[in-house]
Design a protein around this motif. Structure first.
Motif, PDB file in Angstrom:
ATOM      1  N   ARG A  26       0.830  -1.209   0.000  1.00  0.00           N
ATOM      2  CA  ARG A  26       0.000   0.000   0.000  1.00  0.00           C
ATOM      3  C   ARG A  26       0.862   1.256   0.000  1.00  0.00           C
ATOM      4  N   ARG A  57     -12.245  -4.690  -0.874  1.00  0.00           N
ATOM      5  CA  ARG A  57     -12.703  -3.398  -0.344  1.00  0.00           C
ATOM      6  C   ARG A  57     -11.785  -2.278  -0.818  1.00  0.00           C
ATOM      7  N   GLU A  58     -10.477  -2.535  -0.766  1.00  0.00           N
ATOM      8  CA  GLU A  58      -9.516  -1.533  -1.217  1.00  0.00           C
ATOM      9  C   GLU A  58      -9.644  -1.293  -2.717  1.00  0.00           C
ATOM     10  N   GLU A  60     -12.323  -1.717  -4.473  1.00  0.00           N
ATOM     11  CA  GLU A  60     -13.579  -0.984  -4.668  1.00  0.00           C
ATOM     12  C   GLU A  60     -13.368   0.509  -4.479  1.00  0.00           C
ATOM     13  N   ASP A  61     -12.636   0.879  -3.441  1.00  0.00           N
ATOM     14  CA  ASP A  61     -12.395   2.301  -3.177  1.00  0.00           C
ATOM     15  C   ASP A  61     -11.718   2.980  -4.363  1.00  0.00           C
ATOM     16  N   VAL A  62     -10.709   2.317  -4.927  1.00  0.00           N
ATOM     17  CA  VAL A  62      -9.981   2.910  -6.054  1.00  0.00           C
ATOM     18  C   VAL A  62     -10.864   2.940  -7.293  1.00  0.00           C
ATOM     19  N   ARG A  64     -14.093   3.106  -7.433  1.00  0.00           N
ATOM     20  CA  ARG A  64     -15.122   4.142  -7.259  1.00  0.00           C
ATOM     21  C   ARG A  64     -14.552   5.534  -7.536  1.00  0.00           C
ATOM     22  N   ALA A  65     -13.346   5.786  -7.056  1.00  0.00           N
ATOM     23  CA  ALA A  65     -12.713   7.086  -7.312  1.00  0.00           C
ATOM     24  C   ALA A  65     -12.495   7.285  -8.806  1.00  0.00           C
ATOM     25  N   CYS A  84     -17.641  -5.762  -5.600  1.00  0.00           N
ATOM     26  CA  CYS A  84     -18.824  -5.808  -4.734  1.00  0.00           C
ATOM     27  C   CYS A  84     -19.325  -7.234  -4.576  1.00  0.00           C
TER      28      CYS A  84
END
Length: 169
Positions: A26, A57-58, A60-62, A64-65, A84
């Motif tokens: 990370r 989850r990580e 997904e965050d990227v 989504r951005a 998801c």
């Protein structure tokens, strides 16, 4: 490894993930993002690397951005839906696939992944329709053929809700 080279940091982060050094990976990814030029798809590659290691989850965050920056990128919808679905958030995945299919109703991968999410929630007839559509669009789609064969073989039994998908397209 030069901390000022985005691609080297990206590759270093991927290598660290492969050795289960997630936190160090990370950090390398954060450095890669800081050093990346605008024309380098570093964040997209980071999201793919996270997804490949089931850090959903990580990822997904990227994704989504990235999707906020480019809301018409169908590939991002597809990959976000996979993230998801792997988290057991099947309705979120279904909603993402349906939204993307409104933009491009002829995307075979979206139909296939929607079919998989529909299987996960036990909606077998809807899943069959989307798997069939994926095959209509791309007749050599082996995964869609396999899914349709399973659906045809399991039509008498309700599908169990799975918590995580094994393979994704």
């Amino acid at each position: 490894i030069s901390p000022r080279n985005a691609i080297r940091q990206l590759n270093f982060g991927k290598a660290l993930l492969e050795t289960d050094a997630v936190e160090e990976g990370r950090k390398a990814f954060e450095q890669a993002v800081r050093e990346a030029r605008a024309d380098q798809p570093v964040r997209r590659e980071i999201a793919e690397a996270l997804l490949a290691r089931n850090l959903n989850r990580e990822a997904e965050d990227v994704f989504r951005a990235l999707l906020r920056e480019n809301p018409t990128d169908l590939h991002l919808y597809n990959r976000l839906g996979i993230a998801c679905r792997r988290q057991g958030r099947f309705q979120d995945a279904i909603d993402l696939y349906r939204k993307a299919l409104r933009m491009d109703p002829d995307d075979d991968h979206l139909h296939y992944n929607l079919a998989r999410a529909l299987v996960d929630v036990g909606r077998l007839e809807d899943a069959r329709a989307h798997a069939t559509k994926a095959l209509d669009l791309y007749p050599d789609f082996a995964e869609a053929k396999d899914l349709l064969a399973r659906l045809d073989g399991d039509s008498a039994r309700p599908a169990p809700v799975r918590r995580r998908a094994a393979a994704d397209e």
